[in-house]
Design an enzyme around this catalytic site. Structure first.
Site, mmCIF file in Angstrom:
data_model
loop_
_atom_site.group_PDB
_atom_site.id
_atom_site.type_symbol
_atom_site.label_atom_id
_atom_site.label_comp_id
_atom_site.label_asym_id
_atom_site.label_seq_id
_atom_site.Cartn_x
_atom_site.Cartn_y
_atom_site.Cartn_z
ATOM 1 N N HIS A 90 1.211 -1.197 -0.099
ATOM 2 C CA HIS A 90 0.288 -0.205 -0.052
ATOM 3 C C HIS A 90 0.643 0.798 0.044
ATOM 4 O O HIS A 90 0.589 2.685 -0.185
ATOM 5 C CB HIS A 90 -1.170 -0.075 1.381
HETATM 6 C C1 UD1 Z 1 -2.004 5.690 5.146
HETATM 7 C C2 UD1 Z 1 -1.071 6.659 5.702
HETATM 8 C C3 UD1 Z 1 0.208 5.273 5.381
HETATM 9 C C4 UD1 Z 1 -0.733 3.871 6.461
HETATM 10 C C5 UD1 Z 1 -1.591 3.374 6.095
HETATM 11 C C6 UD1 Z 1 -1.791 2.534 6.694
HETATM 12 C C7 UD1 Z 1 -0.336 8.802 5.296
HETATM 13 C C8 UD1 Z 1 -0.133 9.305 5.148
HETATM 14 N N1 UD1 Z 1 -0.059 7.476 5.490
HETATM 15 O O1 UD1 Z 1 -2.339 5.318 4.395
HETATM 16 O O2 UD1 Z 1 1.292 6.089 5.991
HETATM 17 O O3 UD1 Z 1 0.777 3.325 6.451
HETATM 18 O O4 UD1 Z 1 -2.622 4.458 6.160
HETATM 19 O O5 UD1 Z 1 -3.082 1.756 5.762
HETATM 20 O O6 UD1 Z 1 -1.573 8.951 6.344
HETATM 21 N N2 UD1 Z 1 -9.311 4.604 1.366
HETATM 22 C C9 UD1 Z 1 -10.758 3.866 0.762
HETATM 23 N N3 UD1 Z 1 -11.127 3.626 2.181
HETATM 24 C C10 UD1 Z 1 -10.153 4.027 3.628
HETATM 25 C C11 UD1 Z 1 -9.792 4.843 3.443
HETATM 26 C C12 UD1 Z 1 -8.363 4.575 2.026
HETATM 27 O O7 UD1 Z 1 -11.213 3.524 -0.029
HETATM 28 O O8 UD1 Z 1 -11.120 3.115 4.377
HETATM 29 C C13 UD1 Z 1 -8.941 4.633 -0.067
HETATM 30 C C14 UD1 Z 1 -9.134 6.157 -1.215
HETATM 31 O O9 UD1 Z 1 -8.935 6.065 -2.133
HETATM 32 C C15 UD1 Z 1 -8.233 7.286 -0.548
HETATM 33 C C16 UD1 Z 1 -6.812 6.135 -0.865
HETATM 34 O O10 UD1 Z 1 -7.340 4.502 -0.196
HETATM 35 O O11 UD1 Z 1 -7.367 8.267 -1.544
HETATM 36 C C17 UD1 Z 1 -5.745 6.154 0.659
HETATM 37 O O12 UD1 Z 1 -5.716 6.631 1.801
HETATM 38 P P1 UD1 Z 1 -4.870 7.408 2.714
HETATM 39 O O13 UD1 Z 1 -5.947 7.688 4.108
HETATM 40 O O14 UD1 Z 1 -4.960 8.702 2.702
HETATM 41 O O15 UD1 Z 1 -3.673 6.675 2.442
HETATM 42 P P2 UD1 Z 1 -2.810 5.083 2.664
HETATM 43 O O16 UD1 Z 1 -3.029 4.872 1.733
HETATM 44 O O17 UD1 Z 1 -4.546 3.958 3.930
HETATM 45 N N1 UDP Z 2 -4.231 -5.174 9.022
HETATM 46 C C1 UDP Z 2 -4.906 -5.891 9.794
HETATM 47 N N2 UDP Z 2 -5.796 -6.553 8.505
HETATM 48 C C2 UDP Z 2 -5.277 -6.109 7.088
HETATM 49 C C3 UDP Z 2 -4.095 -5.445 6.973
HETATM 50 C C4 UDP Z 2 -2.965 -5.350 7.672
HETATM 51 O O1 UDP Z 2 -5.843 -6.570 10.233
HETATM 52 O O2 UDP Z 2 -5.552 -6.307 5.875
HETATM 53 C C5 UDP Z 2 -3.272 -4.680 9.962
HETATM 54 C C6 UDP Z 2 -1.505 -5.257 10.361
HETATM 55 O O3 UDP Z 2 -1.682 -6.820 11.028
HETATM 56 C C7 UDP Z 2 -0.945 -4.555 11.006
HETATM 57 C C8 UDP Z 2 -1.424 -3.471 10.847
HETATM 58 O O4 UDP Z 2 -2.451 -3.022 9.860
HETATM 59 O O5 UDP Z 2 -1.372 -4.845 12.449
HETATM 60 C C9 UDP Z 2 -0.970 -2.530 9.644
HETATM 61 O O6 UDP Z 2 -1.253 -1.451 8.852
HETATM 62 P P1 UDP Z 2 -1.202 -0.853 7.451
HETATM 63 O O7 UDP Z 2 -0.529 -1.926 6.628
HETATM 64 O O8 UDP Z 2 -2.130 -0.630 6.953
HETATM 65 O O9 UDP Z 2 0.079 -0.211 8.055
HETATM 66 P P2 UDP Z 2 1.482 0.403 8.176
HETATM 67 O O10 UDP Z 2 1.817 -0.461 9.623
HETATM 68 O O11 UDP Z 2 2.294 0.684 7.207
HETATM 69 O O12 UDP Z 2 1.302 2.054 8.813
#
Ligand code: UD1
Ligand code: UDP
Length: 366
Positions: free
Chosen positions: A212
């Protein structure tokens, strides 16, 4: 005497996992002396990116849901700052706690700092030394804006030292709250989650992958290389697909081919208990997630990290994690040949980080 008030500020998936043990510890340690509240920024909002964690981990319902949702970095962080400030002005907490490195983290710490609210950063001091990562900017700004920093590892403490953050009473080595969450939930996951059976998987006979990070999703070449390699591995690869990655795979016209592949099984993002079971049973994990690199280590599953660098360097030094970026040859070769070292050390503490954090917070606010 009026009660002490602590407010947690969270918004994205990994923060729900981190806030669960800390909330529990704060309630245990502070007891009747305090109220522990929560602001959910709404950065993550799909049921399987947010509510499922509240249900599984029995996290109390947020007192505020700001429903900020998705957007560009400036837009999302700016809206959060405005709305978090309003909530903090109304709540007037004695302390605010932020977690990790997302836009919700930096917005929360900045809002608290400007209002002179004592702020605590859980998972402080992490650095990837790659300033193109949005998270790296969030980490640096949050560490410099927060009043007290809770570091999960020794390397994190050293990173802060290098930036001149050494003041007594500001930096604490506590261990990692994600270890606390894992220790508490892995047995529950074994009992409750039927995901291995439901997906018809066999222990150590499949790979688990998550992707991601912006550096992988936002470049067609990288995302294509990664998923093409998954399809070539000749082993089943289970991929709980982050909504961000789904969006880009669709946009690049790659999703259909992957969905048709017999070797790559795309599933929706799963809950924490399901994820722990997938991680524990996988032969190997391929990921660009921060949290999953740590969980892989703790669950003794070898990890291949789809990034050029990591802030969790200890897992690499320990011989359980290998960095391969988005390079197809490196991914393929590591997935086939990587063997972790036998001996293992305690890297992330002993599962008592949340309690240590709660005790320090107690000392500072009471
Ligand atoms: C965010 C964090 C990242 C973290 C990740 C965990 C920032 C800059 N990034 O990234 O550090 O590792 O969360 O998962 O804060 N979207 C949905 N539904 C949701 C959430 C997101 O559809 O519930 C989609 C949207 O299209 C959105 C995209 O995912 O534009 C990205 O979501 P965003 O929260 O901006 O960043 P992440 O890639 O999730
Ligand atoms: N995780 C989860 N379901 C998923 C993917 C991740 O519960 O489908 C959990 C994972 O076990 C860990 C946390 O989410 O505890 C990590 O989050 P993510 O990878 O979204 O973000 P990051 O740690 O890179 O910021």
């Amino acid at each position: 005497m009026s009660k002490i008030k602590i407010i947690n500020i969270v918004g994205a998936r990994p923060q729900f996992i981190k806030v669960a043990p800390v909330t529990e510890a704060l309630n245990e340690v502070l007891g009747r002396k305090a109220t522990v509240k929560m602001i959910h920024t709404g950065q993550h909002y799909n049921g399987n990116m947010s509510q499922i964690f509240f249900d599984e981990l029995k996290i109390p319902k947020p007192n505020w849901n700001l429903r900020i949702g998705s957007g560009t970095h400036g837009e999302q962080t700016g809206k959060m700052l405005i709305e978090i400030e309003k909530a903090l002005l109304e709540e007037k907490p004695d302390g605010a706690v932020v977690y990790g490195d997302t836009n919700s983290t930096v917005a929360g710490s900045l809002a608290a700092a400007k209002l002179h609210i004592l702020s605590f950063h859980v998972e402080a001091g992490l650095r990837s030394f790659n300033r193109e990562m949005p998270e790296e900017i969030n980490r640096i700004l949050t560490d410099h804006a927060s009043s007290v920093l809770f570091c999960p590892t020794k390397d994190a403490v050293n990173n802060l030292k290098r930036e001149g953050i050494t003041k007594r009473g500001k930096v604490y080595l506590t261990g990692d709250v994600m270890k606390d969450a894992l220790v508490k939930n892995s047995k529950i996951a074994r009992k409750k989650s039927a995901i291995i059976k439901d997906l018809n998987l066999k222990r150590k006979k499949f790979l688990l992958a998550t992707v991601h990070r912006a550096e992988n999703t936002d470049t067609k070449r990288n995302l294509e290389n990664i998923f093409n390699t998954f399809m070539d591995l000749k082993e089943k690869v289970v991929v709980p697909l982050h909504p961000r990655t789904r969006k880009y795979l669709e946009q690049y016209g790659l999703l259909k081919k992957i969905l048709e592949s017999l070797m790559v099984e795309i599933i929706k993002p799963v809950g924490y208990l399901e994820m722990l079971e997938l991680e524990r049973n996988a032969r190997l994990i391929l990921t660009d997630s921060g949290g999953i690199q740590k969980e892989a280590y703790l669950l003794k599953t070898p990890c291949i990290t789809l990034r050029e660098e990591t802030e969790w360097v200890e897992t690499v030094k320990a011989g359980w994690n290998k960095l391969v970026g988005a390079d197809p040859k490196k991914i393929y070769s590591a997935a086939r040949n990587f063997k972790p070292r036998k001996e293992r050390e305690y890297i992330f503490g002993r599962g008592s980080a949340s309690r240590k954090i709660a005790k320090i917070i107690e000392k500072m606010v009471c």
